[in-house]
Design an enzyme around this catalytic site. Structure first.
Site, short mmCIF file in Angstrom:
data_model
loop_
_atom_site.label_atom_id
_atom_site.label_comp_id
_atom_site.label_asym_id
_atom_site.label_seq_id
_atom_site.Cartn_x
_atom_site.Cartn_y
_atom_site.Cartn_z
N LYS A 289 -53.35 -24.40 -27.12
CA LYS A 289 -53.32 -24.38 -25.66
C LYS A 289 -54.73 -24.71 -25.17
O LYS A 289 -55.50 -23.83 -24.77
CB LYS A 289 -52.85 -23.01 -25.17
CG LYS A 289 -51.33 -22.84 -25.28
CD LYS A 289 -50.86 -21.49 -24.78
CE LYS A 289 -50.87 -21.39 -23.27
NZ LYS A 289 -49.77 -22.12 -22.61
N1 PMP Z 1 -44.85 -25.42 -24.36
C1 PMP Z 1 -45.94 -25.49 -23.59
C2 PMP Z 1 -46.60 -26.80 -23.38
C3 PMP Z 1 -46.46 -24.33 -22.97
O1 PMP Z 1 -47.56 -24.40 -22.22
C4 PMP Z 1 -45.80 -23.11 -23.16
C5 PMP Z 1 -46.32 -21.86 -22.48
N2 PMP Z 1 -47.29 -21.20 -23.27
C6 PMP Z 1 -44.66 -23.07 -23.97
C7 PMP Z 1 -44.22 -24.26 -24.56
C8 PMP Z 1 -43.95 -21.79 -24.26
O2 PMP Z 1 -44.74 -20.97 -25.10
P1 PMP Z 1 -44.67 -19.38 -25.02
O3 PMP Z 1 -43.26 -19.02 -25.21
O4 PMP Z 1 -45.55 -18.94 -26.13
O5 PMP Z 1 -45.19 -19.00 -23.69
#
Ligand code: PMP
Length: 307
Positions: free
Chosen positions: A159
């Site tokens: 991220k």
């Molecule tokens: N894909 C992206 C690009 C994201 O930014 C997120 C949010 N963190 C997710 C998927 C979902 O991840 P998570 O379930 O860990 O929030």
């Protein structure tokens, strides 16, 4: 409960939020050099509890490693404690938590070895990201004209703040076109993910989701796969084409901010019967019970804030 943030944790101290400011010349602002997390804290019978805090801290440290930070000032455990401190300081009972590790340096450069990492953590009340209505009625999405990152361009397991310019381009375009969210294809043309959510379809009772080769390893995605299998569903990670989505019986997306949201329309095509499907509904209910501490099988996914 308050929906404002009084305190931000910045470089090891709680600071009043209006005083948690950064100099204009902070490198991270100019080059997108930061890594972050999005975490939710829920009300449970044992008080506020953070969902999968350890996994989020691990992904944060992994993101920093992927971006190339060498020395971090805090460990995953210390940052986890700091998340709890921020929730307590702001007297929040349910909230979204945003840790951010960002690059600062004396000289303007693009070399992570000529500067240092700083860390901030904020928390605030945040309702349903794609709207309360979408949780039941479903969201309308389109296939974006923007492609998701190739892993050799911007690595998708991290991220990294700069990665999100791609998400912003896609989200803004889709919302301006009248949709709720964008579905992005990977550089090979297969379904990847949304701008901040992973994607699933259901066909003939089987749940399918793209593998994690070109998408974020979503923690909600992982939780749903576990819970779905425990409920007896078959979950298959596979390549999906955009027309797989059109002929799905159900489609839903998952993310920390969005939680579990049905998708009832894609590119002006109705998905299934156009309403939240039974598998999506079952997973929404199961997820709700898990995060609110009502299912003892997953108690280890919750870290209480006040105990
Ligand atoms: N894909 C992206 C690009 C994201 O930014 C997120 C949010 N963190 C997710 C998927 C979902 O991840 P998570 O379930 O860990 O929030």
């Amino acid at each position: 409960m308050t929906d404002s943030q009084e305190y931000i944790w910045l470089d090891g101290e709680l600071v009043e939020s209006e005083k948690a400011t950064l100099p204009f010349m902070t490198s991270a602002l100019h080059y997108g050099l930061g890594v972050f997390e999005g975490i939710r804290c829920y009300e449970t019978p044992r008080g506020p509890a953070i969902f999968r805090l350890a996994e989020h801290m691990e992904r944060l440290i992994d993101s920093a490693r992927i971006l190339g930070f060498r020395d971090l000032p805090y460990t995953a455990e210390q940052l986890g404690e700091a998340c709890k401190t921020v929730v307590r300081a702001n007297r929040l009972t349910s909230c979204y938590i945003r840790p951010l590790i960002f690059f600062d340096s004396k000289v303007k450069n693009l070399n992570l070895d000529q500067g240092w990492a700083r860390v901030g953590i904020a928390a605030w009340y945040w309702g349903a990201y794609l709207g309360e209505e979408a949780l039941e009625k479903g969201a309308r999405m389109n296939i974006s004209s923007y492609t998701r990152h190739h892993p050799n361009v911007m690595m998708t397991k991290a991220k990294i703040t700069g990665n999100y310019a791609n998400s912003v381009l896609a989200k803004t375009e889709s919302v301006r076109l009248g949709f709720d969210e964008a579905i992005m294809l990977d550089p090979q043309g297969y379904v990847a993910e949304c701008t901040g959510e992973n994607l699933f379809i259901v066909r003939n009772g089987v749940i399918y989701t793209p593998g994690t080769w070109a998408v974020l390893e979503g923690i909600t995605r992982d939780a749903l796969i576990t819970v779905a299998r425990d409920l007896g569903y078959t979950v298959v990670e596979t390549q999906l084409s955009r027309d797989h989505l059109y002929i799905a019986d159900e489609c839903f997306v998952s993310g920390t901010a969005a939680e579990v949201v049905p998708v009832t329309e894609i590119d002006f095509r109705t998905i299934g019967n156009g309403r939240r499907g039974p598998v999506t509904h079952a997973l929404q209910k199961a997820f709700h019970a898990v995060v609110h501490g009502e299912d003892p099988r997953y108690a280890h996914w919750l870290t209480t804030v006040n105990e």
